[in-house]
Design an enzyme around this catalytic site. Structure first.
Site, PDB file in Angstrom:
ATOM      1  N   PHE A   1      -9.832  -0.071 -11.835  1.00 52.70           N
ATOM      2  CA  PHE A   1      -9.795  -1.488 -11.502  1.00 52.70           C
ATOM      3  C   PHE A   1     -11.218  -1.995 -11.232  1.00 52.70           C
ATOM      4  O   PHE A   1     -12.038  -1.266 -10.670  1.00 52.70           O
ATOM      5  CB  PHE A   1      -8.910  -1.711 -10.273  1.00 52.70           C
TER       6      PHE A   1
ATOM      7  N   ASP B   1      -7.100   5.459  -5.160  1.00 54.13           N
ATOM      8  CA  ASP B   1      -6.625   4.083  -5.044  1.00 54.13           C
ATOM      9  C   ASP B   1      -5.130   4.090  -5.367  1.00 54.13           C
ATOM     10  O   ASP B   1      -4.734   4.356  -6.499  1.00 54.13           O
ATOM     11  CB  ASP B   1      -7.406   3.192  -6.014  1.00 54.13           C
TER      12      ASP B   1
ATOM     13  N   TYR C   1       0.389  -6.068  -1.026  1.00 56.12           N
ATOM     14  CA  TYR C   1       1.077  -7.232  -1.606  1.00 56.12           C
ATOM     15  C   TYR C   1       1.751  -6.957  -2.943  1.00 56.12           C
ATOM     16  O   TYR C   1       2.346  -7.851  -3.522  1.00 56.12           O
ATOM     17  CB  TYR C   1       0.107  -8.410  -1.768  1.00 56.12           C
ATOM     18  N   LYS C   2       1.707  -5.727  -3.443  1.00 50.87           N
ATOM     19  CA  LYS C   2       2.387  -5.421  -4.699  1.00 50.87           C
ATOM     20  C   LYS C   2       3.796  -4.921  -4.383  1.00 50.87           C
ATOM     21  O   LYS C   2       4.683  -5.704  -4.062  1.00 50.87           O
ATOM     22  CB  LYS C   2       1.571  -4.412  -5.499  1.00 50.87           C
TER      23      LYS C   2
ATOM     24  N   ARG D   1       1.554  -7.265 -19.401  1.00 48.24           N
ATOM     25  CA  ARG D   1       1.974  -6.212 -18.485  1.00 48.24           C
ATOM     26  C   ARG D   1       3.315  -6.609 -17.876  1.00 48.24           C
ATOM     27  O   ARG D   1       3.444  -7.689 -17.300  1.00 48.24           O
ATOM     28  CB  ARG D   1       0.915  -6.031 -17.404  1.00 48.24           C
TER      29      ARG D   1
END
Length: 395
Positions: free
Chosen positions: A120, A197, A222-223, A369
């Site tokens: 990322f 991560d 928050y995912k 995605r």
């Protein structure tokens, strides 16, 4: 009802999430999870009763301990971490920065950091910036478009100068699920530390950190943890490393005696020493509900549905999107909770999909995605979304 939804033992959990008027398919739960109805009630109660009712007395009535208490609960439910190793704090970026710096300081004299080119952007940018400031060398792992880091790709870049590896458990684009224990063991054989991560695995893929000998980990809230936009991150520091590592952002809350306000910084023992500033109390409220929901459903069942959803997504793509390219692993054991498909027209389709109530995510140059959050995504929703993509490609 779709037959797969009728047979899904977790289907009833969808009713606990806030509905979105006009939405046909939300396929971006791996980027921003939907809110729970319970979280609306919890946040309102917090504002009225705790913040409004107790005011500053709340710090002595549980607020100060919540980052560690919720960290322990998250560790138990989703991370395979014993108490005293997980804390809720800061953003992912800040937490990564802290642990990268702390790990490098714990390996003095070593001059190299390893990271893959498809990690990322935040992870890569932090590594590049810290390496530049400290005169270190970044060693890059080259990964395939539809894959990710493997022991075979990592081994050749390790050596006596390797201080730290910064890698993702699940690749944000391809969904490649790394062989965490094997890569961690390779790093340890080289005398290096590894920082994982977990942003795209926490809450959807089991990562037994203690059993796998993981050193350090960071993830967002928050995912799949559904803490809302800007929810705080979490960090994990293995217990035997906590006294060895010293994080660089020396804020008052991480000190041994925060309310003494004394001269000179002495870190608190244990995981509290990796905190910095005032706990994000409002930001933690929704995470509490989702951690409890994952605990109720069971992470093993959540993972089973995640695999079923991604398997069905791949079958749909093969059937109705034959011109699209699957850019994720077909092997479920090496795949996280989403899939990515590529097509040269996907960039132009995205605004039209959103207009029609189908909300996936786009990853350049040409990838859509499909993020499938098991407790809030239905098979019917998935089919409707992929069907709309196929319809617009035909048009």
């Amino acid at each position: 009802m779709h037959p797969l939804d009728a047979a899904d033992p977790l289907a009833h959990y969808r009713d606990r999430f806030v509905g979105s008027p006009g939405l046909v398919a939300y396929l971006d739960g791996n980027s921003l999870g939907r809110p729970l109805t319970a979280s609306i009630e919890r946040v309102e109660a917090f504002l009225r009763e705790e913040w409004g009712g107790r005011l500053i007395r709340g710090w002595d009535e549980g607020w100060m301990q919540l980052p560690l208490a919720l960290g322990d609960e998250l560790g138990r439910v989703a991370l395979g971490a014993a108490p005293g190793q997980v804390a809720i704090a800061d953003s992912t970026t800040v937490s990564l920065y802290k642990l990268i710096r702390a790990a490098l300081d714990a390996r003095p004299g070593r001059t190299e950091i390893v990271i893959d080119r498809d990690n990322f952007p935040t992870d890569r940018y932090l590594v590049e910036g810290i390496a530049r400031d400290r005169g270190l060398t970044v060693r890059w792992v080259e990964t395939p478009h539809d894959g990710g880091v493997t022991p075979e790709l990592v081994a050749p870049v390790l050596g006596e100068q390797t201080a730290l590896l910064v890698l993702s458990s699940v690749a944000y684009r391809s969904a490649w699920f790394a062989d965490i224990p094997a890569i961690t063991a390779l790093a340890h054989d080289a005398g290096a530390l590894v920082l994982w991560d977990l942003c795209h695995s926490a809450g959807v893929v089991a990562t037994p950190l203690d059993d796998w000998g993981v050193d350090l980990a960071v993830g967002c809230g928050y995912k799949y943890l559904n803490g809302g936009p800007g929810a705080p991150a979490f960090l994990y520091v293995r217990s035997d490393l906590q006294a060895e590592l010293r994080q660089p952002i020396q804020g008052w809350l991480g000190s041994a005696s925060p309310f003494e306000m004394g001269q000179g910084y002495e870190p608190a023992p244990g995981i509290r020493g990796f905190l910095s500033g005032t706990p994000p109390m409002v930001g933690m409220q929704a995470m509490r509900d989702m951690v409890a929901l994952i605990d109720e459903a069971g992470l093993e069942a959540v993972r089973a549905k995640s695999v079923a959803l991604t398997e069905h997504a791949i079958a749909l793509v093969d059937d109705v999107l034959p011109d699209a390219r699957l850019a994720s692993p077909r092997d479920a054991a090496r795949r996280g909770g989403h899939i990515t498909i590529d097509h040269p027209r996907f960039a132009e389709l995205m605004p039209r999909l959103w207009e029609r109530g189908v909300v996936p995510d786009f990853r350049r140059p040409d990838g859509i995605r499909l993020g499938l959050s098991p407790l809030s995504t239905s098979f019917a929703e998935l089919e409707a979304g992929v069907g709309m993509i196929a319809e617009l490609l035909r048009g």
